[in-house]
Design an enzyme around this catalytic site. Structure first.
Site, PDB file in Angstrom:
ATOM      1  N   LYS A 239       0.811  -1.222   0.000  1.00 57.25           N
ATOM      2  CA  LYS A 239       0.000   0.000   0.000  1.00 57.25           C
ATOM      3  C   LYS A 239       0.840   1.265   0.000  1.00 57.25           C
ATOM      4  CE  LYS A 239      -4.327  -2.019   1.164  1.00 57.25           C
ATOM      5  NZ  LYS A 239      -5.337  -2.381   2.134  1.00 57.25           N
ATOM      6  N   ARG A 273      -3.567 -10.197   4.787  1.00 60.68           N
ATOM      7  CA  ARG A 273      -4.002 -10.291   3.383  1.00 60.68           C
ATOM      8  C   ARG A 273      -2.872  -9.753   2.515  1.00 60.68           C
ATOM      9  NH1 ARG A 273      -6.219  -6.914  -0.381  1.00 60.68           N
ATOM     10  NH2 ARG A 273      -7.786  -7.799  -1.785  1.00 60.68           N
TER      11      ARG A 273
HETATM   12  N1  HH2 Z   1      -7.360  -3.904   0.567  1.00 60.77           N
HETATM   13  C1  HH2 Z   1      -7.654  -3.914  -0.744  1.00 60.77           C
HETATM   14  C2  HH2 Z   1      -8.773  -4.636  -1.218  1.00 60.77           C
HETATM   15  N2  HH2 Z   1      -9.539  -5.347  -0.385  1.00 60.77           N
HETATM   16  N3  HH2 Z   1     -10.016  -6.105   1.788  1.00 60.77           N
HETATM   17  C3  HH2 Z   1      -9.746  -6.118   3.105  1.00 60.77           C
HETATM   18  N4  HH2 Z   1     -10.519  -6.826   3.936  1.00 60.77           N
HETATM   19  N5  HH2 Z   1      -8.696  -5.417   3.619  1.00 60.77           N
HETATM   20  C4  HH2 Z   1      -7.866  -4.675   2.840  1.00 60.77           C
HETATM   21  O1  HH2 Z   1      -6.935  -4.029   3.380  1.00 60.77           O
HETATM   22  C5  HH2 Z   1      -8.135  -4.628   1.438  1.00 60.77           C
HETATM   23  C6  HH2 Z   1      -9.243  -5.375   0.945  1.00 60.77           C
HETATM   24  C7  HH2 Z   1      -6.817  -3.143  -1.693  1.00 60.77           C
HETATM   25  O2  HH2 Z   1      -5.758  -3.941  -2.164  1.00 60.77           O
HETATM   26  P1  HH2 Z   1      -5.752  -4.709  -3.565  1.00 60.77           P
HETATM   27  O3  HH2 Z   1      -6.805  -5.764  -3.597  1.00 60.77           O
HETATM   28  O4  HH2 Z   1      -4.391  -5.188  -3.852  1.00 60.77           O
HETATM   29  O5  HH2 Z   1      -6.026  -3.574  -4.614  1.00 60.77           O
HETATM   30  P2  HH2 Z   1      -7.246  -3.182  -5.536  1.00 60.77           P
HETATM   31  O6  HH2 Z   1      -8.380  -2.788  -4.642  1.00 60.77           O
HETATM   32  O7  HH2 Z   1      -6.728  -2.029  -6.349  1.00 60.77           O
HETATM   33  O8  HH2 Z   1      -7.626  -4.358  -6.391  1.00 60.77           O
END
Ligand code: HH2
Length: 308
Positions: A239, A273
């Site tokens: 992040k 995660r």
């Molecule tokens: N962060 C992201 C997405 N979903 N869910 C939970 N429970 N906690 C988190 O911190 C979280 C999440 C963002 O990360 P990522 O999936 O890599 O990115 P994107 O939303 O751009 O697909």
């Protein structure tokens, strides 16, 4: 820098039995690793890598081999400034992963990262056992019913604003107290809507409407999250705050992410995660061994809980 009274580090973890569909997942004896599989063109660190079904299927198997305990499959980015996609498009992107998991009868529990009841229901019907809803059941009034009727595990996350607006100058009087209060309120809402407390995991939502200091203070205060009396998931992977601290671009943030998740595990997180499953699994194995946890070889999933 604030240190809250009553915070102990490393923090002893309470043990929970997380109800996730027909499974009961033991949380707390060791740190569980939730691998991220983003089937999107625009995710902030891996957008476009797993949009093509062949690549998504390969990454699914790779993460199982790397030691993921859970795999979180998403078809809509929630990065700052992202725009929503239709339910049909979201499902079209992720359906091949659930189909493959079923075909190959993979052992790892699947989670669907969605804010839409229609998408969650399809994934649960195809074998997912967890719904990861970054809106904490606020986006879709049908979501609580879907989670309740499948007895699915559910992750309720804190977010200030929406992905489109959340990073425009987020402000709090006391970020930890406000995030904890929000999580208490959403858990109470879920229970009032028919979801059992054993189905619920809470997440402070690192990077969702938070500046650098907010993220650091939330991580620092994780030992105090035991007062919430629910298991805790932390997602710091790649992040922006890690980029602010290191100057690295998102795909280069594996080591800073591992450090953040090692800290989170020691501070009491039950699940982390992550994108970088292999590196995290290797690091967390040492942390868990030093803190007297179970080894990563031992299963945490009971195959079936008794129905009814
Ligand atoms: N962060 C992201 C997405 N979903 N869910 C939970 N429970 N906690 C988190 O911190 C979280 C999440 C963002 O990360 P990522 O999936 O890599 O990115 P994107 O939303 O751009 O697909």
């Amino acid at each position: 820098m604030t240190t809250r009274p009553g915070t102990v580090f490393p923090s002893p973890r309470r043990v929970f039995h997380w109800r996730a569909g027909k499974q009961s997942i033991e949380l707390g004896h060791r740190t569980l690793i939730m691998g991220i599989l983003n089937c999107t063109p625009d995710s902030f660190s891996d957008g476009g890598r797993y949009l093509e079904p062949r690549q998504a299927r390969a990454r699914l198997h790779e993460m199982v081999a790397e030691g993921a305990d859970l795999i979180d499959v998403g078809g809509e980015s929630t990065r700052p400034g992202s725009l929503p996609v239709s339910a049909e498009e979201e499902w079209r992107r992720i359906e091949p992963v659930f189909a493959e998991a079923r075909r190959a009868a993979i052992e790892v529990s699947l989670s669907v990262d969605t804010q839409k009841a229609w998408v969650a229901e399809r994934a649960l019907a195809m074998g997912a056992s967890i719904v990861n809803d970054v809106s904490a059941l606020r986006n879709d009034p049908g979501m609580a019913d879907v989670v309740g009727s499948y007895g699915a595990g559910v992750v309720l996350m804190h977010m200030l604003g929406t992905p489109a607006t959340m990073q425009s100058d987020p402000r709090y009087d006391d970020v930890v107290e406000e995030v904890f209060e929000f999580l208490r309120e959403r858990a109470a809402f879920a229970v009032s809507a028919g979801i059992a407390p054993e189905q619920i995991v809470l997440d402070p939502g690192i990077g969702f409407g938070k500046g650098l200091e907010h993220n650091l203070e939330l991580l620092r205060s994780l030992p105090a999250a035991h007062v919430l009396e629910y298991p805790i998931l932390v997602g710091a992977s790649r992040k922006r705050f890690l980029g602010a601290l290191t100057g690295l671009a998102a795909p280069e943030r594996a080591q800073p992410s591992v450090a953040a998740h090692v800290y989170a595990a020691l501070a009491g997180a039950h699940i982390v995660r992550v994108h970088d499953v292999l590196a995290t699994a290797r690091a967390i194995a040492i942390v868990d061994a030093i803190s007297g946890g179970r080894s990563r070889g031992e299963s945490v999933v009971s195959p079936k809980i008794r129905e009814g």
